[in-house]
Design an enzyme around this catalytic site. Sequence first.
Site, PDB file in Angstrom:
ATOM      1  N   ASP A 102     -23.217 -17.121  19.484  1.00  0.00           N
ATOM      2  CA  ASP A 102     -23.151 -18.486  18.959  1.00  0.00           C
ATOM      3  C   ASP A 102     -21.760 -18.694  18.356  1.00  0.00           C
ATOM      4  O   ASP A 102     -20.813 -18.991  19.075  1.00  0.00           O
ATOM      5  CB  ASP A 102     -24.294 -18.630  17.948  1.00  0.00           C
ATOM      6  N   LYS A 130     -23.370 -19.659  23.846  1.00  0.00           N
ATOM      7  CA  LYS A 130     -23.258 -21.055  23.389  1.00  0.00           C
ATOM      8  C   LYS A 130     -21.798 -21.311  23.013  1.00  0.00           C
ATOM      9  O   LYS A 130     -21.451 -21.319  21.828  1.00  0.00           O
ATOM     10  CB  LYS A 130     -24.145 -21.204  22.145  1.00  0.00           C
ATOM     11  N   VAL A 152     -32.244 -22.959  20.223  1.00  0.00           N
ATOM     12  CA  VAL A 152     -33.267 -22.514  21.176  1.00  0.00           C
ATOM     13  C   VAL A 152     -34.131 -21.389  20.610  1.00  0.00           C
ATOM     14  O   VAL A 152     -33.705 -20.627  19.741  1.00  0.00           O
ATOM     15  CB  VAL A 152     -32.623 -22.062  22.515  1.00  0.00           C
TER      16      VAL A 152
HETATM   17  P1  IMP Z   1     -23.356 -15.715  15.600  1.00  0.00           P
HETATM   18  O1  IMP Z   1     -22.945 -14.608  14.695  1.00  0.00           O
HETATM   19  O2  IMP Z   1     -23.108 -17.072  15.002  1.00  0.00           O
HETATM   20  O3  IMP Z   1     -22.804 -15.628  17.000  1.00  0.00           O
HETATM   21  O4  IMP Z   1     -24.927 -15.715  15.646  1.00  0.00           O
HETATM   22  C1  IMP Z   1     -25.647 -14.790  16.300  1.00  0.00           C
HETATM   23  C2  IMP Z   1     -27.094 -14.806  15.840  1.00  0.00           C
HETATM   24  O5  IMP Z   1     -27.536 -16.102  15.366  1.00  0.00           O
HETATM   25  C3  IMP Z   1     -27.958 -14.501  17.044  1.00  0.00           C
HETATM   26  O6  IMP Z   1     -28.111 -13.121  17.221  1.00  0.00           O
HETATM   27  C4  IMP Z   1     -29.240 -15.220  16.709  1.00  0.00           C
HETATM   28  O7  IMP Z   1     -30.095 -14.379  15.970  1.00  0.00           O
HETATM   29  C5  IMP Z   1     -28.831 -16.405  15.845  1.00  0.00           C
HETATM   30  N1  IMP Z   1     -28.785 -17.655  16.647  1.00  0.00           N
HETATM   31  C6  IMP Z   1     -27.702 -18.347  17.042  1.00  0.00           C
HETATM   32  N2  IMP Z   1     -28.049 -19.432  17.761  1.00  0.00           N
HETATM   33  C7  IMP Z   1     -29.397 -19.420  17.842  1.00  0.00           C
HETATM   34  C8  IMP Z   1     -30.363 -20.268  18.483  1.00  0.00           C
HETATM   35  O8  IMP Z   1     -30.075 -21.288  19.138  1.00  0.00           O
HETATM   36  N3  IMP Z   1     -31.664 -19.913  18.327  1.00  0.00           N
HETATM   37  C9  IMP Z   1     -32.067 -18.805  17.619  1.00  0.00           C
HETATM   38  N4  IMP Z   1     -31.198 -17.988  17.013  1.00  0.00           N
HETATM   39  C10 IMP Z   1     -29.873 -18.287  17.125  1.00  0.00           C
END
Ligand code: IMP
Length: 178
Positions: A102, A130, A152
């Site tokens: 994300d 994403k 999602v």
């Molecule tokens: P990042 O560190 O922002 O890339 O986030 C990673 C973590 O956020 C993922 O491993 C997910 O657990 C959570 N996450 C990010 N987007 C979503 C989503 O759309 N649905 C559910 N969990 C999400």
Amino acid sequence: MIQEVKEILLTEEQIQKRVAELGRQITEDYAGKEVVLVGVLKGAIVFFTDLARQIQGDVKMDFISCSSYGSSTVSSGVVRILKDLDRPVEGKHVIVVEDIVDTGTTLSYLLENLQSRKAASVRLCSLLNKPDRRKVDVHVDYEGFVIPDEFVIGYGLDFDEKYRHLPYIGILKEEVYQ
Ligand code: IMP
Ligand code: MG
């Protein structure tokens, strides 16, 4: 489909087909090498177990759990290891298996952390990507699907620990988390 889901983004069939393709690609790329699959708890578990069974060759499994402080739908940027790997990865070929990239905060921290343990190689396999929300650059070596900026759930992904067991990936209705 359940009533909290606005739309099914990826069906069980679409997911299974793509997971099999990723497994074949990894099988080819790691022919003759032992690979350690590192699952990022808990979101990656469903993907992890399906993917692992599509890889032929020497596979070991380990798990790590991280938290990024913040509310359940927005991550904060501070990452902490809650449960570390059971075994050292020095000299090993590691594939980090994740549910979604994300902002990239969790993965950039984790990949750097594993590299610093002198793994022979570290690659990333993420079911979802994403890119619209990226804050930190992360290279995804094996990518299942690129998805739009929507929250999602299903196939391991949760909201408030719910919906991980769904066999498909759906867009959560906004009224559920607002
Ligand atoms: P990042 O560190 O922002 O890339 O986030 C990673 C973590 O956020 C993922 O491993 C997910 O657990 C959570 N996450 C990010 N987007 C979503 C989503 O759309 N649905 C559910 N969990 C999400
Ligand atoms: Mg989560």
